[in-house]
Write a protein that holds these residues in place. Structure first.
Motif, PDB file in Angstrom:
ATOM      1  N   TYR A  51       0.823  -1.218   0.000  1.00 14.04           N
ATOM      2  CA  TYR A  51       0.000   0.000   0.000  1.00 14.04           C
ATOM      3  C   TYR A  51       0.859   1.270   0.000  1.00 14.04           C
ATOM      4  N   ALA A  52       2.004   1.235   0.700  1.00 14.02           N
ATOM      5  CA  ALA A  52       2.833   2.445   0.775  1.00 14.02           C
ATOM      6  C   ALA A  52       3.441   2.773  -0.585  1.00 14.02           C
ATOM      7  N   GLY A  53       4.043   1.779  -1.228  1.00 18.27           N
ATOM      8  CA  GLY A  53       4.697   2.019  -2.520  1.00 18.27           C
ATOM      9  C   GLY A  53       3.702   2.440  -3.589  1.00 18.27           C
ATOM     10  N   LEU A  70       9.301  -1.238  -8.502  1.00 13.62           N
ATOM     11  CA  LEU A  70       9.915  -2.574  -8.549  1.00 13.62           C
ATOM     12  C   LEU A  70       9.429  -3.390  -7.359  1.00 13.62           C
ATOM     13  N   GLU A  71       8.749  -4.476  -7.637  1.00 14.17           N
ATOM     14  CA  GLU A  71       8.183  -5.329  -6.587  1.00 14.17           C
ATOM     15  C   GLU A  71       8.821  -6.714  -6.669  1.00 14.17           C
ATOM     16  N   ALA A  72       9.324  -7.181  -5.531  1.00 14.55           N
ATOM     17  CA  ALA A  72      10.002  -8.479  -5.506  1.00 14.55           C
ATOM     18  C   ALA A  72       9.046  -9.639  -5.773  1.00 14.55           C
ATOM     19  N   GLY A  73       7.850  -9.547  -5.234  1.00  9.59           N
ATOM     20  CA  GLY A  73       6.902 -10.659  -5.326  1.00  9.59           C
ATOM     21  C   GLY A  73       6.176 -10.698  -6.656  1.00  9.59           C
ATOM     22  N   GLY A  78       1.594  -6.582  -0.909  1.00  2.00           N
ATOM     23  CA  GLY A  78       2.521  -6.853   0.194  1.00  2.00           C
ATOM     24  C   GLY A  78       1.889  -7.662   1.310  1.00  2.00           C
ATOM     25  N   ARG A  79       1.849  -7.073   2.505  1.00  2.00           N
ATOM     26  CA  ARG A  79       1.332  -7.776   3.683  1.00  2.00           C
ATOM     27  C   ARG A  79      -0.193  -7.899   3.667  1.00  2.00           C
ATOM     28  N   VAL A  80      -0.822  -7.441   2.589  1.00  2.00           N
ATOM     29  CA  VAL A  80      -2.269  -7.631   2.440  1.00  2.00           C
ATOM     30  C   VAL A  80      -2.467  -8.531   1.226  1.00  2.00           C
ATOM     31  N   GLY A  95      -3.277  -8.465   6.283  1.00  2.00           N
ATOM     32  CA  GLY A  95      -4.148  -7.390   6.784  1.00  2.00           C
ATOM     33  C   GLY A  95      -5.563  -7.565   6.261  1.00  2.00           C
ATOM     34  N   GLN A  96      -6.566  -7.286   7.135  1.00  2.00           N
ATOM     35  CA  GLN A  96      -7.940  -7.496   6.685  1.00  2.00           C
ATOM     36  C   GLN A  96      -8.918  -6.444   7.178  1.00  2.00           C
ATOM     37  N   TRP A  97      -8.660  -5.847   8.367  1.00  2.00           N
ATOM     38  CA  TRP A  97      -9.690  -4.989   8.955  1.00  2.00           C
ATOM     39  C   TRP A  97      -9.462  -3.518   8.626  1.00  2.00           C
ATOM     40  N   ILE A  98     -10.563  -2.782   8.667  1.00  2.00           N
ATOM     41  CA  ILE A  98     -10.504  -1.328   8.520  1.00  2.00           C
ATOM     42  C   ILE A  98     -11.390  -0.723   9.609  1.00  2.00           C
ATOM     43  N   PRO A 270      13.061  -8.229  -7.424  1.00  2.00           N
ATOM     44  CA  PRO A 270      13.628  -7.903  -6.111  1.00  2.00           C
ATOM     45  C   PRO A 270      14.838  -6.970  -6.245  1.00  2.00           C
ATOM     46  N   VAL A 271      14.779  -5.842  -5.591  1.00  2.00           N
ATOM     47  CA  VAL A 271      15.916  -4.912  -5.628  1.00  2.00           C
ATOM     48  C   VAL A 271      16.984  -5.449  -4.682  1.00  2.00           C
ATOM     49  N   LEU A 272      18.151  -5.703  -5.241  1.00  2.00           N
ATOM     50  CA  LEU A 272      19.233  -6.261  -4.428  1.00  2.00           C
ATOM     51  C   LEU A 272      20.248  -5.205  -4.045  1.00  2.00           C
ATOM     52  N   GLY A 460       6.365   3.300   4.004  1.00  2.00           N
ATOM     53  CA  GLY A 460       6.038   2.040   4.685  1.00  2.00           C
ATOM     54  C   GLY A 460       5.352   2.380   5.994  1.00  2.00           C
ATOM     55  N   THR A 461       4.454   1.500   6.406  1.00  2.00           N
ATOM     56  CA  THR A 461       3.637   1.787   7.585  1.00  2.00           C
ATOM     57  C   THR A 461       4.477   2.094   8.809  1.00  2.00           C
ATOM     58  N   GLU A 462       5.679   1.528   8.883  1.00  2.00           N
ATOM     59  CA  GLU A 462       6.542   1.758  10.043  1.00  2.00           C
ATOM     60  C   GLU A 462       7.007   3.213  10.132  1.00  2.00           C
ATOM     61  N   ASN A 468       0.220   3.966  12.734  1.00  2.00           N
ATOM     62  CA  ASN A 468       1.489   3.274  12.483  1.00  2.00           C
ATOM     63  C   ASN A 468       1.246   1.767  12.592  1.00  2.00           C
ATOM     64  N   GLY A 469       1.777   1.012  11.629  1.00  2.00           N
ATOM     65  CA  GLY A 469       1.644  -0.447  11.654  1.00  2.00           C
ATOM     66  C   GLY A 469       0.436  -0.967  10.904  1.00  2.00           C
ATOM     67  N   TYR A 470      -0.459  -0.071  10.507  1.00  2.00           N
ATOM     68  CA  TYR A 470      -1.701  -0.480   9.843  1.00  2.00           C
ATOM     69  C   TYR A 470      -1.674  -0.069   8.368  1.00  2.00           C
ATOM     70  N   ILE A 471      -2.661  -0.564   7.623  1.00  2.00           N
ATOM     71  CA  ILE A 471      -2.742  -0.236   6.201  1.00  2.00           C
ATOM     72  C   ILE A 471      -2.906   1.274   6.037  1.00  2.00           C
ATOM     73  N   ASP A 472      -3.728   1.857   6.894  1.00  2.00           N
ATOM     74  CA  ASP A 472      -3.922   3.300   6.864  1.00  2.00           C
ATOM     75  C   ASP A 472      -2.582   4.049   6.988  1.00  2.00           C
TER      76      ASP A 472
HETATM   77  C1  LIG Z   1      -1.129 -11.333   9.469  1.00  2.00           C
HETATM   78  C2  LIG Z   1      -1.291  -9.840   9.335  1.00  2.00           C
HETATM   79  C3  LIG Z   1      -2.465  -9.259   9.744  1.00  2.00           C
HETATM   80  C4  LIG Z   1      -2.640  -7.867   9.649  1.00  2.00           C
HETATM   81  N1  LIG Z   1      -3.856  -7.314   9.956  1.00  2.00           N
HETATM   82  C5  LIG Z   1      -4.087  -6.012   9.670  1.00  2.00           C
HETATM   83  C6  LIG Z   1      -5.399  -5.480   9.704  1.00  2.00           C
HETATM   84  O1  LIG Z   1      -6.359  -6.216   9.962  1.00  2.00           O
HETATM   85  N2  LIG Z   1      -5.574  -4.150   9.418  1.00  2.00           N
HETATM   86  C7  LIG Z   1      -4.517  -3.345   9.086  1.00  2.00           C
HETATM   87  O2  LIG Z   1      -4.729  -2.154   8.819  1.00  2.00           O
HETATM   88  N3  LIG Z   1      -3.259  -3.837   9.009  1.00  2.00           N
HETATM   89  C8  LIG Z   1      -3.032  -5.150   9.255  1.00  2.00           C
HETATM   90  N4  LIG Z   1      -1.779  -5.685   9.095  1.00  2.00           N
HETATM   91  C9  LIG Z   1      -0.661  -4.764   8.783  1.00  2.00           C
HETATM   92  C10 LIG Z   1      -0.719  -4.305   7.330  1.00  2.00           C
HETATM   93  O3  LIG Z   1      -0.861  -5.417   6.495  1.00  2.00           O
HETATM   94  C11 LIG Z   1       0.554  -3.530   7.018  1.00  2.00           C
HETATM   95  O4  LIG Z   1       0.654  -2.432   7.906  1.00  2.00           O
HETATM   96  C12 LIG Z   1       0.587  -2.932   5.615  1.00  2.00           C
HETATM   97  O5  LIG Z   1       0.125  -3.849   4.661  1.00  2.00           O
HETATM   98  C13 LIG Z   1       2.007  -2.494   5.297  1.00  2.00           C
HETATM   99  O6  LIG Z   1       2.073  -1.954   3.984  1.00  2.00           O
HETATM  100  P1  LIG Z   1       3.465  -1.428   3.413  1.00  2.00           P
HETATM  101  O7  LIG Z   1       3.209  -0.985   2.044  1.00  2.00           O
HETATM  102  O8  LIG Z   1       4.045  -0.486   4.398  1.00  2.00           O
HETATM  103  O9  LIG Z   1       4.426  -2.697   3.436  1.00  2.00           O
HETATM  104  P2  LIG Z   1       4.282  -4.112   2.688  1.00  2.00           P
HETATM  105  O10 LIG Z   1       2.863  -4.474   2.535  1.00  2.00           O
HETATM  106  O11 LIG Z   1       5.160  -5.068   3.432  1.00  2.00           O
HETATM  107  O12 LIG Z   1       4.881  -3.842   1.250  1.00  2.00           O
HETATM  108  C14 LIG Z   1       6.249  -3.914   0.986  1.00  2.00           C
HETATM  109  C15 LIG Z   1       6.436  -4.573  -0.368  1.00  2.00           C
HETATM  110  O13 LIG Z   1       7.821  -4.523  -0.692  1.00  2.00           O
HETATM  111  C16 LIG Z   1       8.176  -5.744  -1.284  1.00  2.00           C
HETATM  112  N5  LIG Z   1       9.628  -5.892  -1.109  1.00  2.00           N
HETATM  113  C17 LIG Z   1      10.324  -6.220   0.010  1.00  2.00           C
HETATM  114  N6  LIG Z   1      11.639  -6.204  -0.244  1.00  2.00           N
HETATM  115  C18 LIG Z   1      11.790  -5.851  -1.549  1.00  2.00           C
HETATM  116  C19 LIG Z   1      12.913  -5.654  -2.395  1.00  2.00           C
HETATM  117  N7  LIG Z   1      14.165  -5.826  -1.963  1.00  2.00           N
HETATM  118  N8  LIG Z   1      12.694  -5.297  -3.687  1.00  2.00           N
HETATM  119  C20 LIG Z   1      11.427  -5.103  -4.158  1.00  2.00           C
HETATM  120  N9  LIG Z   1      10.334  -5.289  -3.396  1.00  2.00           N
HETATM  121  C21 LIG Z   1      10.510  -5.643  -2.100  1.00  2.00           C
HETATM  122  C22 LIG Z   1       7.349  -6.790  -0.576  1.00  2.00           C
HETATM  123  O14 LIG Z   1       7.206  -7.957  -1.373  1.00  2.00           O
HETATM  124  C23 LIG Z   1       6.030  -6.039  -0.392  1.00  2.00           C
HETATM  125  O15 LIG Z   1       5.146  -6.267  -1.476  1.00  2.00           O
HETATM  126  C24 LIG Z   1      -1.581  -7.061   9.160  1.00  2.00           C
HETATM  127  C25 LIG Z   1      -0.397  -7.665   8.732  1.00  2.00           C
HETATM  128  C26 LIG Z   1      -0.251  -9.041   8.813  1.00  2.00           C
HETATM  129  C27 LIG Z   1       1.030  -9.675   8.314  1.00  2.00           C
END
Ligand SMILES: Cc1cc2nc3c(=O)[nH]c(=O)nc-3n(C[C@H](O)[C@H](O)[C@H](O)COP(=O)(O)OP(=O)(O)OC[C@H]3O[C@@H](n4cnc5c(N)ncnc54)[C@H](O)[C@@H]3O)c2cc1C
Length: 504
Positions: A51-53, A70-73, A78-80, A95-98, A270-272, A460-462, A468-472
């Protein structure tokens, strides 16, 4: 013309290119250069299509700049990650809830018409204590029971302390370093000697951060509460973080957003390594692709930054931050039944489990039309380590035994059983998010949390101040990073290819 820029990024100080992927390919109208080993110049390279990218890329394109993501997967989100199961139930593996106060996510979901429905929660919830005692309750926690009074006293204190946290400049919070020097466990034990209350507090930490109280900075706990709007927001279902689910899965919004990027997202890349100067970057992927750009948005969790080689090396504060922010440990296990039979007994399917059970928390994850029944079991922290090491059949037996204690013997016979053990998944290596270990904020936060490093920007959510830590939080982090990059590029006199086209 997704992905191509009219101006050449300044990476002259980086040195000559070597290795595969040095031939430049015109990506044409779609911007979907295919096959390994392509090379392209663009305005901004975005690493990661979570979601962040995706949000960062979208903001940059809207501002008139070209991007390559560039997405590795092999998928976005990502985590959704949602997928229909064999029996036709859409399973959210991540991730599933909002929640209603997650305004960035709500707005994006509305923009694409992604429908939500209330989390199933009517009926009695179940608490199973370490000694096997089983108690039914409604609301966030039982009103009476071992440790409840002390648990509530301490969590009220957490809310009071979180009220003083500055989520934009955490290091300006009163007693910042003092709180950060302690683990959550240190703080809880200083507050109460009630072991039942401590057990409840531990399950709360496991459920929110997928970590143990001894591992996490107490300041980070306060920061996170402040970022979400309080303890209840994190823990509760209705009107809080667990309020609603998506009819078509929580990654539907990510897929819709990716479609607006019209081929600018490159999967399986995957960016190395990233070489960078103050005014240019060059990202190389495992397939030999090379993307050169004026700036990079790195939208991967800190734990995944560890897997990218930077030249020159990242500033020490950023490197220190990354090393003090490990990923949580969680598995999400779905057991699917022909119907949500527990409702017939007045049970909600929501449960908290203490003691030796592998499972910490259970929810009813049945589809909106309840055409099937689905229970989702969360396995966290130390319990995850022990459970994940077991053979397949023992893992399954452990989960189904726990679910049977919650809703009855019918739970032992699911029509489908689906595990997602996040520490074993490719590029994310854990979940839900990275947390900060004691001392991490005070040592590295100010310069390492999200401060750009020359031409490298962090999303990134962090890196979020809100949710912080959520999709939002991921979405707002992408917006912030895009804003930083646009300001930097404009300050350098760059308008970007699309913008210059518009200007003419
Ligand atoms: C089990 C679980 C349950 C959750 N439940 C909830 C919920 O209910 N509600 C909620 O709001 N949040 C929830 N979350 C958290 C939420 O999913 C994350 O906060 C959010 O998806 C993070 O998004 P992001 O874009 O910051 O990171 P990510 O989703 O991790 O995206 C990062 C992307 O970068 C890619 N990547 C990594 N390294 C490289 C590289 N070297 N080169 C290229 N690509 C790379 C990854 O493949 C990934 O696609 C949950 C997470 C998990 C794991």
């Amino acid at each position: 013309m997704g992905g191509v820029t009219a101006t050449t990024p300044d990476i002259s100080a980086i040195g000559p290119e070597t290795g595969p992927g040095t031939g430049t390919e015109d990506t044409g109208d779609t911007g979907t250069a295919t096959g390994p080993g392509f090379a392209v110049d663009t305005d901004v390279v975005v690493v990661g299509a979570g979601y962040a990218g995706l949000t960062a890329a979208s903001g940059l394109v809207e501002a008139g700049f070209e991007v390559v993501v560039l997405e590795a997967g092999d998928r976005v989100g990502g985590r959704v990650h949602s997928r229909p199961s064999r029996s036709g139930v859409r399973v959210d593996h991540g991730g599933q809830w909002i929640g209603p106060s997650q305004l960035r996510f709500q707005e994006l979901a509305d923009r694409f018409g992604c429908e939500r429905f209330p989390t199933w929660e009517s009926g009695s919830h179940i608490e199973i204590r370490g000694d096997g005692t089983r108690m039914a309750y409604t609301g966030a926690a039982p009103e009476r029971g071992p440790g409840i009074a002390e648990y509530e006293r301490v969590t009220a204190l957490l809310d009071r302390l979180a009220g003083a946290v500055d989520v934009e400049r955490p290091w300006d919070t009163p007693r910042f370093a003092e709180y950060d020097a302690q683990s959550a466990e240190d703080f809880f034990r200083a507050q109460t000697a009630d072991e039942d209350a401590l057990e409840r507090l531990a399950l709360a930490v496991q459920g929110v951060w997928c970590a143990e109280p001894r591992e996490i900075s107490f300041f980070h706990v306060l920061f996170y509460l402040a970022s979400a709007g309080g303890y209840e927001q994190l823990m509760e279902t209705r009107d809080c973080a667990q309020d609603a689910r998506f009819t078509e899965g929580a990654d539907a919004v990510a897929h819709a957003l990716a479609r607006t990027l019209e081929g600018r997202v490159r999967l399986g890349e995957p960016v190395l390594s990233i070489r960078h100067t103050p005014s240019g970057v060059e990202a190389r992927t495992g397939s030999g692709t090379v993307v050169r750009a004026h700036r990079a948005v790195i939208a991967v969790p800190p734990a995944a930054v560890e897997h990218i080689a930077f030249a020159p090396e990242l500033p020490t504060a950023r490197r220190g931050w990354v090393r003090h922010t490990p990923m949580g440990r969680v598995a999400k296990v779905h057991a699917i039944y022909d119907r949500p039979f527990w409702r017939e007994a007045g049970l909600s399917g929501i449960a908290t489990l203490y003691g030796d059970h592998p499972v910490g928390v259970v929810f009813d994850n049945s589809p909106e039309d309840a055409s099937r029944g689905a229970l989702v079991a969360f396995v966290y922290g130390d319990r995850l380590d022990r459970w994940a090491a077991l053979p397949d059949d023992e893992r399954r037996r452990g989960i189904l035994a726990a679910l049977s204690e919650v809703v009855g013997a019918g739970a032992a016979q699911p029509i489908e059983y689906v595990e997602t053990i996040w520490p074993r998944t490719g590029w994310t290596i854990g979940g839900y998010e990275c947390f900060v270990t004691p001392g991490g904020w005070a040592s590295y936060g100010r310069a390492g949390w999200r401060e750009p490093a020359g031409s490298l920007h962090w999303a990134g959510t962090e890196t979020a101040s809100v949710w912080n830590g959520y999709i939002d939080g991921a979405i707002s982090s992408g917006e912030r990073a895009a804003g930083e990059v646009v300001a930097a590029l404009r300050a350098a006199g760059r308008t970007g290819m699309s913008a210059s086209r518009l200007a003419y």
